[in-house]
Design a protein around this motif. Structure first.
Motif, PDB file in Angstrom:
ATOM      1  N   SER A  28      -7.117   2.027  -3.513  1.00 40.15           N
ATOM      2  CA  SER A  28      -6.616   2.962  -2.517  1.00 40.15           C
ATOM      3  C   SER A  28      -6.407   2.302  -1.163  1.00 40.15           C
ATOM      4  O   SER A  28      -6.394   2.957  -0.134  1.00 40.15           O
ATOM      5  N   GLU A  30      -4.972   1.149   2.065  1.00 41.44           N
ATOM      6  CA  GLU A  30      -3.870   1.735   2.834  1.00 41.44           C
ATOM      7  C   GLU A  30      -3.521   0.809   3.999  1.00 41.44           C
ATOM      8  O   GLU A  30      -3.918   1.015   5.127  1.00 41.44           O
ATOM      9  N   THR A 304      -2.725   6.513  -7.875  1.00 38.73           N
ATOM     10  CA  THR A 304      -3.032   5.806  -6.636  1.00 38.73           C
ATOM     11  C   THR A 304      -3.214   4.311  -6.822  1.00 38.73           C
ATOM     12  O   THR A 304      -3.162   3.562  -5.852  1.00 38.73           O
ATOM     13  N   GLU A 305      -3.451   3.845  -8.046  1.00 40.13           N
ATOM     14  CA  GLU A 305      -3.760   2.432  -8.248  1.00 40.13           C
ATOM     15  C   GLU A 305      -2.662   1.720  -9.015  1.00 40.13           C
ATOM     16  O   GLU A 305      -2.182   2.201 -10.045  1.00 40.13           O
ATOM     17  N   SER A 363      -0.289  13.978  -3.832  1.00 42.02           N
ATOM     18  CA  SER A 363      -1.109  12.801  -4.093  1.00 42.02           C
ATOM     19  C   SER A 363      -2.425  12.846  -3.336  1.00 42.02           C
ATOM     20  O   SER A 363      -2.460  13.221  -2.161  1.00 42.02           O
ATOM     21  N   VAL A 365      -3.918  10.315  -2.316  1.00 44.15           N
ATOM     22  CA  VAL A 365      -3.699   9.316  -1.274  1.00 44.15           C
ATOM     23  C   VAL A 365      -2.205   9.322  -0.972  1.00 44.15           C
ATOM     24  O   VAL A 365      -1.402   8.903  -1.803  1.00 44.15           O
ATOM     25  N   HIS A 367       1.534   8.605  -0.012  1.00 44.25           N
ATOM     26  CA  HIS A 367       2.272   7.351  -0.124  1.00 44.25           C
ATOM     27  C   HIS A 367       3.739   7.595   0.187  1.00 44.25           C
ATOM     28  O   HIS A 367       4.202   8.736   0.281  1.00 44.25           O
ATOM     29  N   ARG A 386       3.627   0.471  -5.158  1.00 45.12           N
ATOM     30  CA  ARG A 386       3.426   1.698  -4.392  1.00 45.12           C
ATOM     31  C   ARG A 386       3.581   1.390  -2.911  1.00 45.12           C
ATOM     32  O   ARG A 386       3.012   0.435  -2.404  1.00 45.12           O
TER      33      ARG A 386
END
Length: 490
Positions: A28, A30, A304-305, A363, A365, A367, A386
């Motif tokens: 995750s 960022e 997310t990954e 999501s 997280v 993106h 991503r």
């Protein structure tokens, strides 16, 4: 073996946990690194431009930082150059009409005698008599006489210089992206669900049309390929071995779907054969994905990954012509897997690359876009790339909002940015590293509130020497050349 020109010779994004500059993430994380600065770092070998002149140390990946264009159009890396192939309202078709506006998805084909033939979509959905630069309505090439969209066919020489331009199909609506077929035609996709009687249309829209880049007679009397469904089509990718066609849907409320059309038994693709299909030929189905634990995935935006991989099955569409209920609304969320703005798709490396756009509420997280790879042999969909949330789209140094995609003959992929603020063509290497290829420097707004049009339709000439790409509005096609080199395994 079926023709698969334009397909990378090496796998893209083969490693699932490598942090690169700009858009690839592990877990995750960022963080967005400035691609211009990162791309200029590393590398000890001396690079040369196409004239053999030294350019200093080669960048570790990419082609180095972008250099401002004195003409204020297109910033490119040192050693690269461009020329304008077509320009809305400036260049002219053989009919004498000006080049239409709103350049979008583009396919490139070999030209007999050398050079490239390009089919260029024009994303126009309004009425032809109220659109300043419509696709001209040439007798015999018009589907709906009320509507302004369609495709033009452009012939260019081996240097990318324009030779001629003419109408491929007219009277279609909102021609967004599309896809090449193994038999060298172009599938142009209508990104709309407008029915006859709505918004001035005289015919139903939301279909795929096949355009032949070589035979103008084959494009007469345009007929939609209704077997591929009626929805807000974005792009198409054709499996040259199985004959399956993957179709993306850029729609919301609810989010769109990824579709697969399976041809009827005994059908073999070829020039013009799609037009002969019955409206219900083959099986149109929507994707359903489950995670490693067998849990249903309701929306791709949840992932997310990097490396997340889902098992895929295909659920038949109840009513593919969708005259009363949109296809995506014919399914419950538990039936299928949706995606926020499922955008470009391109066949390469034995499967289909699929782009989904930004996600916020969907999501855990947030993106600014994803790139997936569907492997038809394994029936899996894997997250390869991503985009983190771009913290300041008005400042150069990060990317967001991927849209059109093409597989590069030099390794990796090229993405057209359709986000907020500054717009780029973005390259991504086999190690999940991103770098800028071009920046649109034409400001359509003001100094206080700049506005930059999106890039569209990146596609390489068959020999890999020229990258053709468009700035959508008002509409310009560029031919970009330079010291290309392979990016696999860097």
């Amino acid at each position: 073996m079926p023709q698969t020109s334009g397909v990378s010779r090496r796998g893209f994004l083969g490693r699932s946990a490598v942090v690169g500059a700009g858009i690839a993430f592990v877990g995750s994380t960022e963080m967005l690194l400035a691609p211009g600065a990162s791309a200029a770092q590393g590398g000890n070998d001396q690079g040369e431009d196409r004239n053999g002149n030294g350019r200093g140390p080669r960048p570790e990946f990419g082609y180095g930082p972008l250099v401002a264009d004195p003409a204020g159009r297109l910033a490119l890396p040192a050693g690269f150059s461009y020329q304008i192939v077509t320009q809305a309202g400036v260049t002219k078709l053989e009919s004498g009409h000006p080049t239409p506006s709103n350049h979008d998805g583009t396919g490139a084909f070999n030209r007999h005698g050398g050079g490239t033939v390009l089919v260029n979509n024009h994303e126009l959905g309004g009425l032809v008599d109220k659109t300043p630069l419509p696709v001209p309505h040439i007798d015999g090439y018009v589907y709906d006489p009320a509507i302004a969209g369609g495709c033009t066919v452009v012939e260019a020489d081996k240097h990318g210089r324009r030779i001629r331009e003419y109408v491929g199909v007219a009277g279609t609506s909102t021609n967004c992206a599309g896809g090449k077929t193994p038999w060298d035609t172009w599938l142009t996709c209508e990104e709309t669900e407008t029915l006859a009687g709505q918004n001035g249309a005289t015919k139903d829209h939301g279909y795929v049309f096949e355009v032949d880049p070589y035979d103008t007679r084959a494009n007469r009397d345009p007929k939609p390929v209704k077997a591929l469904g009626r929805f807000a089509h974005e792009a198409a990718a054709v499996d040259p071995w199985r004959g399956h066609i993957y179709l993306t849907e850029d729609a919301g409320n609810p989010n769109g779907l990824l579709y697969r059309w399976e041809p009827p038994r005994g059908f073999r693709g070829g020039r013009g054969r799609l037009k002969g299909l019955a409206d219900t030929a083959g099986t149109l189905a929507a994707m359903k994905a489950v995670d490693a634990s067998g849990k249903h995935v309701d929306d791709l935006s949840r992932a997310t990954e990097i490396g997340t991989t889902y098992a895929v099955s295909w659920i038949p569409v109840p009513d593919r012509d969708a005259r009363t209920v949109s296809i995506r609304k014919q399914f419950a969320n538990t039936d299928i897997t949706r995606g926020r703005k499922i955008e470009g798709t391109w066949w390469g490396d034995g499967g289909a690359y699929v782009v989904t756009s930004f996600a916020r509420a969907e999501s855990p997280v947030q993106h600014d876009g994803q790139v997936w790879f569907y492997d038809p042999a394994r029936r899996t969909l894997a997250l390869k790339l991503r985009f983190g949330v771009n913290p300041n789209p008005a400042v150069d140094g990060a990317f967001d909002g991927p849209d059109n995609i093409t597989v590069s003959p030099h390794g990796g992929v090229v993405l057209a940015e359709d986000g907020d603020g500054i717009q780029h063509l973005v390259g991504a290497t086999s190690k999940n590293r991103a770098y800028p290829l071009a920046r649109n420097d034409v400001n359509e707004g003001t100094a206080d509130k700049p506005e930059y049009s999106e890039f569209t339709g990146p596609t390489f000439s068959q020999d890999g020497r020229i990258l053709f790409a468009n700035v959508q509005t008002p509409g310009t096609m560029f031919a970009i050349t330079g010291p290309w080199r392979h990016h696999a395994d860097l």
